[in-house]
Design an enzyme around this catalytic site. Structure first.
Site, PDB file in Angstrom:
ATOM      1  N   HIS A 251      44.879  87.181  47.095  1.00  0.00           N
ATOM      2  CA  HIS A 251      44.946  86.303  45.921  1.00  0.00           C
ATOM      3  C   HIS A 251      46.305  85.627  45.863  1.00  0.00           C
ATOM      4  O   HIS A 251      47.254  86.061  46.513  1.00  0.00           O
ATOM      5  CB  HIS A 251      44.711  87.087  44.632  1.00  0.00           C
ATOM      6  CG  HIS A 251      45.880  87.956  44.223  1.00  0.00           C
ATOM      7  ND1 HIS A 251      46.206  89.114  44.883  1.00  0.00           N
ATOM      8  CD2 HIS A 251      46.807  87.799  43.241  1.00  0.00           C
ATOM      9  CE1 HIS A 251      47.274  89.648  44.316  1.00  0.00           C
ATOM     10  NE2 HIS A 251      47.674  88.869  43.330  1.00  0.00           N
TER      11      HIS A 251
ATOM     12  N   GLN B  21      48.781  82.909  43.014  1.00  0.00           N
ATOM     13  CA  GLN B  21      49.016  82.636  41.596  1.00  0.00           C
ATOM     14  C   GLN B  21      49.362  81.161  41.418  1.00  0.00           C
ATOM     15  O   GLN B  21      49.760  80.490  42.366  1.00  0.00           O
ATOM     16  CB  GLN B  21      50.172  83.490  41.082  1.00  0.00           C
ATOM     17  CG  GLN B  21      49.921  84.980  41.217  1.00  0.00           C
ATOM     18  CD  GLN B  21      51.057  85.776  40.609  1.00  0.00           C
ATOM     19  OE1 GLN B  21      51.282  85.734  39.402  1.00  0.00           O
ATOM     20  NE2 GLN B  21      51.787  86.493  41.446  1.00  0.00           N
TER      21      GLN B  21
ATOM     22  N   ASN C 178      51.967  85.597  47.186  1.00  0.00           N
ATOM     23  CA  ASN C 178      52.830  86.687  47.630  1.00  0.00           C
ATOM     24  C   ASN C 178      51.935  87.643  48.392  1.00  0.00           C
ATOM     25  O   ASN C 178      50.900  88.056  47.877  1.00  0.00           O
ATOM     26  CB  ASN C 178      53.437  87.439  46.438  1.00  0.00           C
ATOM     27  CG  ASN C 178      54.374  86.574  45.620  1.00  0.00           C
ATOM     28  OD1 ASN C 178      54.972  85.641  46.128  1.00  0.00           O
ATOM     29  ND2 ASN C 178      54.495  86.896  44.340  1.00  0.00           N
TER      30      ASN C 178
ATOM     31  N   CYS D  19      37.964  92.444  42.705  1.00  0.00           N
ATOM     32  CA  CYS D  19      36.639  92.584  43.306  1.00  0.00           C
ATOM     33  C   CYS D  19      35.607  92.276  42.219  1.00  0.00           C
ATOM     34  O   CYS D  19      35.779  92.694  41.075  1.00  0.00           O
ATOM     35  CB  CYS D  19      36.438  93.987  43.860  1.00  0.00           C
ATOM     36  SG  CYS D  19      37.218  94.243  45.469  1.00  0.00           S
TER      37      CYS D  19
ATOM     38  N   HIS E 149      37.611  92.151  49.654  1.00  0.00           N
ATOM     39  CA  HIS E 149      38.844  92.889  49.353  1.00  0.00           C
ATOM     40  C   HIS E 149      39.724  93.057  50.592  1.00  0.00           C
ATOM     41  O   HIS E 149      40.954  93.060  50.496  1.00  0.00           O
ATOM     42  CB  HIS E 149      38.468  94.265  48.788  1.00  0.00           C
ATOM     43  CG  HIS E 149      39.629  95.088  48.331  1.00  0.00           C
ATOM     44  ND1 HIS E 149      40.156  94.991  47.061  1.00  0.00           N
ATOM     45  CD2 HIS E 149      40.379  96.015  48.985  1.00  0.00           C
ATOM     46  CE1 HIS E 149      41.178  95.840  46.948  1.00  0.00           C
ATOM     47  NE2 HIS E 149      41.333  96.475  48.096  1.00  0.00           N
TER      48      HIS E 149
ATOM     49  N   HIS F 227      44.226  92.863  46.964  1.00  0.00           N
ATOM     50  CA  HIS F 227      43.124  91.911  47.157  1.00  0.00           C
ATOM     51  C   HIS F 227      43.706  90.515  47.432  1.00  0.00           C
ATOM     52  O   HIS F 227      44.635  90.092  46.751  1.00  0.00           O
ATOM     53  CB  HIS F 227      42.255  91.896  45.892  1.00  0.00           C
ATOM     54  CG  HIS F 227      40.960  91.188  46.068  1.00  0.00           C
ATOM     55  ND1 HIS F 227      39.739  91.840  46.051  1.00  0.00           N
ATOM     56  CD2 HIS F 227      40.670  89.888  46.284  1.00  0.00           C
ATOM     57  CE1 HIS F 227      38.770  90.960  46.237  1.00  0.00           C
ATOM     58  NE2 HIS F 227      39.317  89.762  46.379  1.00  0.00           N
TER      59      HIS F 227
HETATM   60 ZN   LIG Z   1      39.485  93.819  45.535  1.00  0.00          ZN
END
Ligand SMILES: [Zn+2]
Length: 353
Positions: free
Chosen positions: A182, A184, A169, A73, A129, A180
């Site tokens: 995301h 990689q 993942n 965040c 988030h 959150h």
């Molecule tokens: Zn977050």
């Protein structure tokens, strides 16, 4: 699209990708961070002819922090990202591969070792988030694609990097350590076993390109989940996981930087639709892995065909498929759901849920 490059307190690079050309991402990282960890080590497995990364420093990495301490965040004291952002990418604080110094004796022979050269980055898909990739709008997906393509091109040009892998993942069941939204990026110092094997098989294939032939056959078959002018999503004939979908661009391109503007624009609506169908199957957020298969930097690059492999280990509302004895020890998959049935369930899954 505007790209801003800056550095975190310990010297790691941070990239902002913004839709607005006037976005100001100049905030400075206020933290006092410890030095970056040393390089990991690569060990050679002589029985499998494979390299294994040994990264002991990753044992101390952040694990499921409280929501108000989420490092992804933006713009709070514990954040990895000091400015607000649309999409942000930064070097992983606990990387499996890096260009850090490492001094490993190489015993040679059957137990070769070398430094784990490479790079690991974190891609924040949105500053929200509580969002998920499936909830991103088409513009936001295009921005994520632009970031993936930009990072792929740069990482592939680094010395010693042989393959760039963008992935997500999702879900505690998959083992994520931060909720959150995301993904990689791994820049490996070698060609990964699965990629090397697929390309070796493609080299033996007679007729057209192996991947293109598979795509052409699947587009006419019973396992298509969704399609548009530029992309098709299908369950492969020999799916390994209960719910596994492969997403191919119709034009054979080696990697994400090679997609044209029309292909990039067409990807988001198709892919987020597939993700929403996946989540609607059992009415619970599905754990999944989404893995971009791109051509290696050098090895048999001309045979590759960019595609996304999406799979979930959830096989029923209250049941997970674990990779147990046969899969983990023998590499021999047993799938409890017929691929044609999985495709039918995904097609009929309500994406309005
Ligand atoms: Zn977050």
């Amino acid at each position: 699209m505007k790209r801003t490059i800056t550095h975190l307190a310990d010297g790691r690079e941070l990239f902002y990708y913004d839709r607005r050309d006037d976005a100001d991402r100049g905030a400075v990282d206020p933290r006092d961070l410890p030095p970056r960890p040393p390089a990991s080590q690569m060990r050679y497995d002589p029985l499998m002819d494979e390299w294994i990364a040994i990264a002991g420093h990753r044992q101390t990495r952040t694990h499921l922090p409280a929501a108000d301490e989420c490092p992804l965040c933006p713009a709070h004291p514990a954040s990895e990202i000091p400015s607000a952002y649309d999409v942000a990418v930064f070097e992983n604080r606990f990387p499996s591969f890096s260009f850090a110094e490492g001094d490993f004796p190489d015993p040679g022979g059957l137990s070769a070792a070398r430094p784990g050269i490479g790079r690991c980055e974190v891609v924040c898909f949105t500053s929200d988030h509580n969002a998920s990739f499936s909830s991103l709008g088409p513009d936001q997906v295009e921005l994520v694609l632009a970031a993936w393509a930009d990072r792929t091109a740069e990482l592939a040009a680094l010395p010693g990097v042989e393959q760039v892998f963008c992935f997500e993942n999702r879900g505690a069941e998959i083992g994520i350590t931060l909720p959150h939204p995301h993904g990689q990026i791994y820049a490996y110092p070698y060609v990964t076993p699965r990629t090397r094997h697929m390309l070796d098989v493609a080299a033996r294939h007679r007729g057209g390109n192996l991947f293109a032939d598979v795509l052409a056959a699947e587009r006419k078959g019973p396992r298509v989940v969704a399609a548009n002018e530029h992309w098709t999503a299908f369950v492969p004939a020999a799916a390994r996981y209960p719910f596994e979908v492969h997403v191919y661009p119709h034009r054979r391109v080696p990697d994400l930087p090679s997609l044209d503007a029309d292909e990039r624009a067409a990807f988001g609506p198709l892919y987020t639709g597939v993700l929403r169908r996946l989540d609607a199957l059992f009415g619970v957020a599905m754990p999944y892995v989404a893995a971009w298969h791109q051509a290696p930097v050098r090895y048999r690059r001309e045979l590759a065909h960019l595609h996304l492999q999406l799979f979930s280990v959830r096989r029923a509302p209250d049941k997970l498929k674990y990779l147990a004895g046969s899969e983990s020890a023998m590499g021999a998959f047993v799938n409890d759901v017929a691929p044609e049935e999985a495709a039918r369930m995904l097609r009929e899954s309500s994406i309005t849920n």
